[in-house]
Design an enzyme around this catalytic site. Structure first.
Site, PDB file in Angstrom:
ATOM      1  N   TYR A  93       0.729  -1.170  -0.167  1.00 24.55           N
ATOM      2  CA  TYR A  93       0.023  -0.028  -0.138  1.00 24.55           C
ATOM      3  C   TYR A  93       0.872   1.301   0.199  1.00 24.55           C
ATOM      4  O   TYR A  93       0.438   2.119  -0.482  1.00 24.55           O
ATOM      5  CB  TYR A  93      -1.043   0.005   1.142  1.00 24.55           C
ATOM      6  CG  TYR A  93      -2.157  -0.515   0.626  1.00 24.55           C
ATOM      7  CD1 TYR A  93      -3.221  -0.060  -0.239  1.00 24.55           C
ATOM      8  CD2 TYR A  93      -2.503  -2.074   0.785  1.00 24.55           C
ATOM      9  CE1 TYR A  93      -4.405  -0.717  -0.479  1.00 24.55           C
ATOM     10  CE2 TYR A  93      -3.524  -2.746   0.435  1.00 24.55           C
ATOM     11  CZ  TYR A  93      -4.346  -2.179  -0.274  1.00 24.55           C
ATOM     12  OH  TYR A  93      -5.564  -2.770  -0.846  1.00 24.55           O
ATOM     13  N   GLN A 127     -15.342   3.148  -8.209  1.00 21.69           N
ATOM     14  CA  GLN A 127     -14.570   1.937  -7.403  1.00 21.69           C
ATOM     15  C   GLN A 127     -13.299   2.385  -7.166  1.00 21.69           C
ATOM     16  O   GLN A 127     -12.644   1.626  -6.513  1.00 21.69           O
ATOM     17  CB  GLN A 127     -14.676   0.682  -8.228  1.00 21.69           C
ATOM     18  CG  GLN A 127     -16.080   0.447  -8.631  1.00 21.69           C
ATOM     19  CD  GLN A 127     -16.222  -0.624  -9.793  1.00 21.69           C
ATOM     20  OE1 GLN A 127     -16.006  -1.940  -9.628  1.00 21.69           O
ATOM     21  NE2 GLN A 127     -16.357  -0.222 -10.951  1.00 21.69           N
ATOM     22  N   HIS A 145     -15.142   1.957  -2.599  1.00 23.77           N
ATOM     23  CA  HIS A 145     -14.127   1.260  -2.157  1.00 23.77           C
ATOM     24  C   HIS A 145     -13.201   1.799  -1.411  1.00 23.77           C
ATOM     25  O   HIS A 145     -11.953   1.475  -1.100  1.00 23.77           O
ATOM     26  CB  HIS A 145     -13.345   0.416  -3.244  1.00 23.77           C
ATOM     27  CG  HIS A 145     -14.368  -0.530  -4.027  1.00 23.77           C
ATOM     28  ND1 HIS A 145     -14.083  -1.153  -5.226  1.00 23.77           N
ATOM     29  CD2 HIS A 145     -15.580  -1.105  -3.548  1.00 23.77           C
ATOM     30  CE1 HIS A 145     -15.033  -1.913  -5.788  1.00 23.77           C
ATOM     31  NE2 HIS A 145     -15.778  -1.956  -4.690  1.00 23.77           N
ATOM     32  N   GLU A 248     -11.812  -2.594 -24.068  1.00 31.00           N
ATOM     33  CA  GLU A 248     -12.350  -4.054 -24.248  1.00 31.00           C
ATOM     34  C   GLU A 248     -13.647  -4.426 -23.977  1.00 31.00           C
ATOM     35  O   GLU A 248     -14.285  -3.611 -22.974  1.00 31.00           O
ATOM     36  CB  GLU A 248     -11.403  -5.119 -24.211  1.00 31.00           C
ATOM     37  CG  GLU A 248     -10.995  -5.320 -22.709  1.00 31.00           C
ATOM     38  CD  GLU A 248      -9.982  -5.955 -22.425  1.00 31.00           C
ATOM     39  OE1 GLU A 248      -9.675  -6.870 -21.497  1.00 31.00           O
ATOM     40  OE2 GLU A 248      -8.817  -5.792 -23.013  1.00 31.00           O
TER      41      GLU A 248
HETATM   42  N1  APR Z   1      -9.659   3.633 -21.137  1.00 31.15           N
HETATM   43  C1  APR Z   1     -10.930   2.622 -20.664  1.00 31.15           C
HETATM   44  N2  APR Z   1     -10.864   1.518 -20.386  1.00 31.15           N
HETATM   45  C2  APR Z   1      -9.738   1.040 -19.803  1.00 31.15           C
HETATM   46  C3  APR Z   1      -8.542   1.578 -20.318  1.00 31.15           C
HETATM   47  C4  APR Z   1      -8.483   2.839 -20.703  1.00 31.15           C
HETATM   48  N3  APR Z   1      -7.457   3.666 -21.151  1.00 31.15           N
HETATM   49  N4  APR Z   1      -7.549   0.753 -20.093  1.00 31.15           N
HETATM   50  C5  APR Z   1      -8.226  -0.299 -19.478  1.00 31.15           C
HETATM   51  N5  APR Z   1      -9.235  -0.175 -19.300  1.00 31.15           N
HETATM   52  C6  APR Z   1     -10.454  -1.034 -18.953  1.00 31.15           C
HETATM   53  C7  APR Z   1     -10.030  -2.642 -18.993  1.00 31.15           C
HETATM   54  O1  APR Z   1     -10.410  -3.254 -20.291  1.00 31.15           O
HETATM   55  C8  APR Z   1     -10.842  -3.108 -17.761  1.00 31.15           C
HETATM   56  O2  APR Z   1     -12.201  -3.515 -18.396  1.00 31.15           O
HETATM   57  O3  APR Z   1     -10.714  -0.942 -17.516  1.00 31.15           O
HETATM   58  C9  APR Z   1     -10.928  -1.915 -17.056  1.00 31.15           C
HETATM   59  C10 APR Z   1     -10.256  -2.513 -15.589  1.00 31.15           C
HETATM   60  O4  APR Z   1     -10.881  -3.478 -14.996  1.00 31.15           O
HETATM   61  P1  APR Z   1     -10.279  -3.855 -13.494  1.00 31.15           P
HETATM   62  O5  APR Z   1      -8.868  -4.022 -13.630  1.00 31.15           O
HETATM   63  O6  APR Z   1     -10.998  -4.942 -13.252  1.00 31.15           O
HETATM   64  O7  APR Z   1     -10.821  -2.465 -12.416  1.00 31.15           O
HETATM   65  P2  APR Z   1     -12.063  -2.392 -11.932  1.00 31.15           P
HETATM   66  O8  APR Z   1     -13.253  -2.643 -12.553  1.00 31.15           O
HETATM   67  O9  APR Z   1     -12.023  -1.023 -11.335  1.00 31.15           O
HETATM   68  O10 APR Z   1     -11.980  -3.460 -10.660  1.00 31.15           O
HETATM   69  C11 APR Z   1     -13.115  -3.297  -9.756  1.00 31.15           C
HETATM   70  O11 APR Z   1     -11.793  -4.758  -8.270  1.00 31.15           O
HETATM   71  O12 APR Z   1      -9.535  -5.423  -7.437  1.00 31.15           O
HETATM   72  C12 APR Z   1     -10.783  -4.620  -7.120  1.00 31.15           C
HETATM   73  O13 APR Z   1     -11.214  -3.024  -5.510  1.00 31.15           O
HETATM   74  C13 APR Z   1     -10.600  -3.233  -6.939  1.00 31.15           C
HETATM   75  O14 APR Z   1     -12.352  -1.343  -7.239  1.00 31.15           O
HETATM   76  C14 APR Z   1     -11.402  -2.420  -7.958  1.00 31.15           C
HETATM   77  C15 APR Z   1     -12.391  -3.563  -8.267  1.00 31.15           C
END
Ligand code: APR
Ligand code: ZN
Length: 280
Positions: A93, A127, A145, A248
């Site tokens: 962290y 989130q 979160h 994606e």
């Molecule tokens: N622009 C738009 N979308 C993007 C970009 C970008 N430049 N780069 C990546 N992405 C998309 C990816 O395709 C993916 O679908 O952002 C998404 C990120 O997904 P995660 O990494 O799973 O993040 P998130 O959905 O916020 O995760 C939810 O999981 O681990 C926990 O607590 C953490 O709040 C988080 C929660």
């Protein structure tokens, strides 16, 4: 200029949709449609995830090079992990706090703040724990979160925002486990770990906002972590529209009305311009 931008923005759809000019045309129409829907909406909210901060240099959790490819969530982001090895969790962290502390809001965060000022977006439900929406100027912000710059005591009610108290740098330099200035117990990051409940007030407010929204703009989330991922589904179930921006397809894509494939910063920048023109 717009055409080349659109081709870049939607390059990922070229295989499915065929020839480039068709992709370009489809997405120009989609962008205009999304802008129109937002401009005409009665109560629109945004729902964001790690992807919106990717262009600020903060790694996402899943997908290519995502944090959870290199680290195991169960060793770093659960209450059990913290009980087992608080040193390791705090090391992780402190590293993330340092990285995020240097990051700046990108065009997507700024565009959302601008849309709120214009009266188009009524709230941002995020989130993310990175504080970038607040830095960009978003006012009504619901952090589902938690916030990585806040610490809280594991025994008493002590909470501190290290950015606000000006202690972030010294906190990051320290190597020993942080302790509560009131009772001496161990401090923890004020974020929601896997297996923990979300802050009740934030979740309640997010659900209430979703229930009254006629449009939700979903940006950069894989849409697979619950209960947060219910939020766009609530809007959809109540007859609202769902517009998604992502590089994606995600867990939300099956329910969307408009999918804008591409980077959040690029697409939001274009979208806010078009909405501005429509609202002149
Ligand atoms: N622009 C738009 N979308 C993007 C970009 C970008 N430049 N780069 C990546 N992405 C998309 C990816 O395709 C993916 O679908 O952002 C998404 C990120 O997904 P995660 O990494 O799973 O993040 P998130 O959905 O916020 O995760 C939810 O999981 O681990 C926990 O607590 C953490 O709040 C988080 C929660
Ligand atoms: Zn305490």
């Amino acid at each position: 200029m717009i055409a080349s931008k659109i081709i870049r923005v939607c390059a990922g759809t070229s295989k499915r949709l065929g020839r480039i000019f068709k992709v370009c045309r489809v997405d120009t129409i989609m962008m205009n449609k999304a802008a129109e829907l937002l401009a005409r909406s009665r109560f629109a909210v945004a729902f964001t995830g790690a992807g919106i901060s990717a262009e600020s240099g903060i790694p996402t959790f899943r997908g290519f090079n995502g944090l959870w490819k290199h680290y195991r969530p169960e060793e770093l982001a659960t209450p059990e992990a913290f009980r087992r090895n608080p040193e390791l969790v705090w090391e992780f962290y402190r590293w993330r706090m340092g990285l995020i502390g240097k990051a700046k809001p990108n065009r997507a965060h700024l565009a959302l703040a601008e849309l709120e000022k214009m009266g188009v977006i009524k709230a941002v439900i995020t989130q993310n724990v990175d504080d970038l929406h607040r830095e960009a100027g978003s006012r009504r912000l619901i952090e589902l979160h938690g916030n990585i710059f806040r610490v809280r005591c594991t025994s008493c009610a002590y909470r501190e925002n290290l950015k606000d108290s000006g202690r972030l740098e010294s906190f990051l330099r320290e190597e020993k486990l942080p302790s509560c200035p009131i009772c001496g117990s161990l401090l923890r990051p004020d974020v929601v770990w896997f297996g923990e409940p979300l802050p009740v007030n934030a979740l309640d407010e997010a659900f209430r906002l979703a229930e009254r929204s006629d449009l939700i703009l979903v940006i950069g989330t894989s849409g697979i972590v619950y209960p947060a991922a219910y939020i766009p589904r609530i809007v959809k179930d109540r007859g609202g529209m769902v517009i998604e921006i992502n590089t994606e397809e995600s867990g939300i894509t099956p329910i969307v009305d408009i999918f804008l494939m591409g980077k959040a910063g690029e697409i939001m920048n274009e979208l806010v311009k078009r909405i501005g023109e429509l609202m002149k």
